[in-house]
Design an enzyme around this catalytic site. Structure first.
Site, PDB file in Angstrom:
ATOM      1  N   GLU A 123       0.816  -1.206   0.000  1.00 25.32           N
ATOM      2  CA  GLU A 123       0.000   0.000   0.000  1.00 25.32           C
ATOM      3  C   GLU A 123       0.853   1.262   0.000  1.00 25.32           C
ATOM      4  O   GLU A 123       0.578   2.219  -0.726  1.00 25.32           O
ATOM      5  CB  GLU A 123      -0.931   0.001   1.214  1.00 25.32           C
ATOM      6  CG  GLU A 123      -1.962   1.109   1.203  1.00 25.32           C
ATOM      7  CD  GLU A 123      -2.845   1.054  -0.027  1.00 25.32           C
ATOM      8  OE1 GLU A 123      -3.582   0.067  -0.188  1.00 25.32           O
ATOM      9  OE2 GLU A 123      -2.781   1.991  -0.849  1.00 25.32           O
ATOM     10  N   ASP A 143       0.872   4.176  -2.920  1.00 25.02           N
ATOM     11  CA  ASP A 143       0.484   5.560  -2.644  1.00 25.02           C
ATOM     12  C   ASP A 143       1.601   6.550  -2.964  1.00 25.02           C
ATOM     13  O   ASP A 143       1.362   7.592  -3.582  1.00 25.02           O
ATOM     14  CB  ASP A 143       0.079   5.709  -1.179  1.00 25.02           C
ATOM     15  CG  ASP A 143      -1.233   5.019  -0.854  1.00 25.02           C
ATOM     16  OD1 ASP A 143      -1.963   4.678  -1.800  1.00 25.02           O
ATOM     17  OD2 ASP A 143      -1.519   4.809   0.329  1.00 25.02           O
ATOM     18  N   SER A 166      -7.732   2.074  -3.577  1.00 30.06           N
ATOM     19  CA  SER A 166      -6.546   2.672  -2.967  1.00 30.06           C
ATOM     20  C   SER A 166      -5.536   3.096  -4.024  1.00 30.06           C
ATOM     21  O   SER A 166      -4.628   3.887  -3.737  1.00 30.06           O
ATOM     22  CB  SER A 166      -5.893   1.684  -1.993  1.00 30.06           C
ATOM     23  OG  SER A 166      -5.571   0.470  -2.648  1.00 30.06           O
ATOM     24  N   ASP A 206     -18.340  10.184 -18.045  1.00 34.93           N
ATOM     25  CA  ASP A 206     -19.474   9.611 -17.323  1.00 34.93           C
ATOM     26  C   ASP A 206     -19.492   8.100 -17.561  1.00 34.93           C
ATOM     27  O   ASP A 206     -19.766   7.636 -18.668  1.00 34.93           O
ATOM     28  CB  ASP A 206     -20.776  10.253 -17.807  1.00 34.93           C
ATOM     29  CG  ASP A 206     -21.974   9.862 -16.958  1.00 34.93           C
ATOM     30  OD1 ASP A 206     -21.804   9.093 -15.999  1.00 34.93           O
ATOM     31  OD2 ASP A 206     -23.088  10.338 -17.258  1.00 34.93           O
ATOM     32  N   GLY A 212     -25.073   9.940 -15.358  1.00 33.90           N
ATOM     33  CA  GLY A 212     -25.162  10.809 -14.193  1.00 33.90           C
ATOM     34  C   GLY A 212     -24.503  10.170 -12.985  1.00 33.90           C
ATOM     35  O   GLY A 212     -23.718   9.223 -13.114  1.00 33.90           O
ATOM     36  N   ASP A 267     -23.893   7.790  -9.910  1.00 33.74           N
ATOM     37  CA  ASP A 267     -24.322   6.449  -9.524  1.00 33.74           C
ATOM     38  C   ASP A 267     -23.469   5.951  -8.365  1.00 33.74           C
ATOM     39  O   ASP A 267     -22.424   6.534  -8.054  1.00 33.74           O
ATOM     40  CB  ASP A 267     -24.254   5.475 -10.709  1.00 33.74           C
ATOM     41  CG  ASP A 267     -22.858   5.353 -11.303  1.00 33.74           C
ATOM     42  OD1 ASP A 267     -21.971   4.807 -10.619  1.00 33.74           O
ATOM     43  OD2 ASP A 267     -22.651   5.812 -12.447  1.00 33.74           O
TER      44      ASP A 267
END
Length: 579
Positions: A291, A295, A484, A526, A546, A548
Site C-alpha cells: 500500500e 500511494d 486505494s 461519465d 449521471g 451512480d
C-alpha cells in the site's frame, strides 16, 4: 464476538445522537472479542505503572455551527466561498463552555488519587482534553483494565471489553454527562488490516504486463494515466512547478506500512517524473510495502513536481491521525487516504468526532480524498445470512471527504465490480447531493430497500481507474489493484490545480464536493457500465448516466476539472450553479 449484525443495530439505535449535544445512556456489551481483539490477560503489575492517555471530547456550545460554516465556505453560491478560517475562528465554532471545563477539572481533581502525577493538555480548538496518567490511576476511577491482543499488537482497555458504539462516558463518570460526549481509550476498539493486498501482487518480467492478475483491465502506469486523464505535463529539465514550496500533498499510512525511497526514485526516473523526495512524518517501518509503495508512487503519477509527505501512525485511528496532521506547521493541502473498512466496524462516536476534524480541515482549505473500498456494496450479517445489510466504507462515508471509487480500463472505462459504493447508515445525505442522487434513486434499478439507508450520505463522489497498477516494491515490478490506487491518482490532479491557484495568489480548492455536485458540466467521463454486487449479496448498484453508486460523478479530465475548480473573475468556479 460482537457480530456485525449487533454493531449495525447499535448504529441504528444510536444514529439519533448525531445532532444531539450529548449521547444517551450506554448499552454495555460484555463481549470478549471485537474486530479480532481478544482479552489476553489482566493488566500485569509492571504495566499498571505505565502511562495511558485518555481523550475526552467536550460537548460543543454550538454543535451545528461548524457544519454551517463549512457549508458556506465550500458552496460556490455563498458570499463566504473559499474564505478560509484560522484556528481562533474555528475554536469559536467548536469549543465547549467554561462551565463544562470547570466541571471536568473538578471531576478530574476529585477522582484522581491523592498526590497522583498526571498531565493535562487542551486541544488547539479547546474541544478535547488529553489526560495522561498511570494505568493504576485510571483503574481507581473506571475499574480494572486488561491487555487485549490482535495478532502481534497489544492494547489496554477496560477489562469488561467492548461497549456498544457511541457511548464512552461510563457510570463512574456520570457527572460528566452533558459536558463530555465521549472518552476515547477506555472501551473503543478498532479493526486492523489483515495485511493482505487488496488484490494479487503479481510479479512480471515484462513491466508492461500484470502477469497473473485476477482483475479485468489494461495495465496502468503514469504514461497511460497521462493519456487517459490529460494531466498537466511534468516540468521539463527537472524544473519545479510554479507553486512549489507554497503547498504540498500527503498520503496516509497505518499498520506497519513502509515505502522504500529508492523505489520511488526509480519509479520517477523510469517514467520521467519530477525528482521529489517524499518527506516522512511518523514511522516508516514494518515491512508492509504494497500500500505504501502504491500511494507514494502514484500520487506522483498525476501530481508530479509537488512537495509530498508520508503521514504515518501505527493504529488506523482517523481521529488521532487528523490531530497528527493538523499539528504540522504547514499541513499538506491535499490528503489521500487509501485505508478504510465497513462503517459497522467503527465506533460511531469515533466517526462523528473524526468527521468534525475533517470539517475543520476543509475550513482551512484542505482537501481529503478517501478510497471508497474494494468490496462493492459491502455487507454485514451472520454465518447463515451473510448479507442482511450493505456496509459502506469508512472514512469514505464521512460527510467532509471526497470518496473515490474505481473503474477498469478496456476500450473505455467501466465501473469496477468491487468499487465501494452505497449509502451511509451513520451520516445523512448532504443537501448538495440531493438533486443528482435523488435522480439516481428515482430512475435506477435498486437493490431491495431493506439492504441500505436510501437517505444516507451517498458514495462514491468520483472515480478513477483502479486495476492493474504497475509499481516497484523492493526493486521488483509488480501489480496492485483497488480504489486505494484510484485515490492518490485523483489526489495528484487536485494538487496540480492547487499549484496553479497558489502560484497566482488564490486560495486552494478545499472541500470540493459541493462544487462538483452543483456543476452544470461533467468532471470528465461519465461511466455508464458496471455493477458492484458484493459476494453473497443478491444485488448491487448499477452504473448509469449521471451520478451512480459505483463510480459517482465519473472519472476526470484535467481540463474539465480545472474549469470546475478554477475561479473566474467573480472568485467562483465558472461552471456551477449559483444557488
Amino acid at each position: 464476538m460482537l457480530s456485525n449484525q449487533k454493531v449495525a443495530r447499535c448504529l441504528q439505535l444510536l444514529s439519533v445522537t448525531v445532532t444531539l449535544a450529548a449521547s444517551v445512556g450506554a448499552a454495555t456489551v460484555t463481549a470478549a472479542t471485537q474486530h479480532g481483539w481478544a482479552k489476553h490477560r489482566e493488566t500485569p503489575p509492571s504495566m499498571r505503572l505505565k502511562d495511558h492517555k485518555l481523550i475526552f471530547r467536550f460537548v460543543s456550545r454550538h454543535p451545528n455551527a461548524i457544519h454551517e460554516a463549512i457549508r458556506q465556505i465550500s458552496d460556490p453560491g455563498s458570499d463566504r466561498f473559499r474564505q478560509y478560517l484560522d484556528d481562533s475562528e474555528i475554536s469559536k465554532l467548536v469549543s465547549t463552555s467554561p462551565a463544562s471545563r470547570l466541571v471536568f477539572n473538578q471531576w478530574l481533581h476529585k477522582s484522581m488519587p491523592r498526590n497522583a502525577s498526571y498531565a493535562v493538555d487542551l486541544s488547539p480548538h479547546e474541544d478535547y482534553v488529553f489526560v495522561t496518567a498511570k494505568v493504576w490511576h485510571w483503574e481507581r476511577i473506571f475499574g480494572s483494565f486488561a491487555l487485549f491482543r490482535n495478532g502481534n499488537s497489544d492494547i489496554l482497555r477496560l477489562a469488561q471489553g467492548v461497549r456498544c458504539a457511541g457511548q464512552h462516558v461510563p457510570d463512574h463518570a456520570r457527572e460528566l454527562a452533558g459536558h463530555v460526549i465521549a472518552i476515547f481509550g477506555l472501551s473503543d476498539f478498532y479493526p486492523k488490516s489483515n495485511k493482505e493486498q487488496p488484490s494479487i501482487m503479481a510479479h512480471s518480467a515484462d513491466p508492461n504486463q500484470c502477469a497473473g492478475s485476477q482483475f479485468k483491465g489494461k495495465a496502468i502506469d503514469p504514461t497511460v494515466l497521462g493519456s487517459l486523464y490529460h494531466a498537466t505535463p511534468v516540468p521539463s529539465g527537472g524544473a519545479r512547478r510554479p507553486g512549489f514550496g507554497k503547498h504540498s500533498q500527503g498520503v496516509a499510512a497505518f499498520e506497519d506500512a513502509q515505502f522504500i525511497p529508492a523505489d520511488v526514485a526509480e519509479f520517477q526516473a523510469n517514467f520521467s517524473l519530477s525528482d521529489v523526495k517524499v518527506q516522512v512524518l511518523g514511522p516508516n517501518k514494518g515491512g508492509y510495502y504494497g500500500e505504501a509503495s502504491l500511494d507514494t508512487q502514484y500520487i506522483f503519477s498525476t501530481g508530479s513536481g509537488v512537495d509530498t509527505w508520508f503521514l504515518a501512525q501505527e493504529d488506523f485511528n482517523m481521529l488521532e491521525w487528523a490531530f497528527l496532521v493538523m499539528n504540522m506547521t504547514a499541513p499538506p493541502m491535499v490528503l489521500s487516504v487509501s485505508w478504510g473498512g465497513g462503517e459497522s466496524t467503527y465506533d460511531i462516536q469515533h466517526q462523528l468526532a473524526a468527521n468534525v476534524e475533517f470539517a475543520k480541515m476543509g475550513l482551512k482549505g484542505h482537501t481529503i480524498l478517501a478510497a471508497s473500498g474494494d468490496d462493492g456494496t459491502g455487507k454485514q450479517g451472520t454465518l447463515f445470512k451473510p448479507c442482511e445489510r450493505f456496509d459502506p466504507n469508512w472514512p469514505a462515508s464521512a460527510q467532509y471527504v471526497t470518496a473515490v471509487g474505481g473503474t477498469y480500463l478496456d476500450t473505455a472505462e467501466i465501473g469496477w465490480g468491487q468499487s465501494g459504493g452505497g449509502f451511509s447508515a451513520v451520516f445523512p445525505r448532504p443537501l448538495y447531493q440531493d438533486e443528482k442522487v435523488k435522480q439516481y434513486t428515482a430512475t435506477a434499478s435498486l437493490p431491495d430497500a431493506s439492504l441500505f439507508n436510501i437517505s444516507g450520505r451517498a458514495t462514491p463522489d468520483v472515480s478513477a481507474v483502479a486495476t492493474n497498477f504497475r509499481l516497484l516494491t523492493r526493486g521488483a515490478w509488480g501489480c496492485l489493484s483497488g480504489t486505494s490506487a484510484a485515490t492518490p491518482v485523483f489526489a495528484g490532479l487536485i494538487s496540480l490545480i492547487n499549484d496553479h491557484l497558489v502560484a497566482t495568489g488564490k486560495p486552494t480548492v478545499g472541500f470540493i464536493n459541493p462544487v462538483l455536485y452543483k456543476s452544470r458540466a461533467s468532471i470528465g467521463f461519465d461511466v455508464v457500465e458496471g455493477n458492484n454486487k458484493a459476494q453473497f449479496c443478491s444485488a448491487g448498484f448499477d452504473a448509469v448516466k449521471g451520478w451512480d453508486a459505483v463510480t459517482g460523478l465519473g472519472t476526470p479530465l484535467m481540463a474539465q476539472l480545472q474549469q470546475l475548480l478554477w475561479p473566474d473573475d467573480t472568485g467562483r468556479p465558472s461552471s456551477t450553479d449559483s444557488t
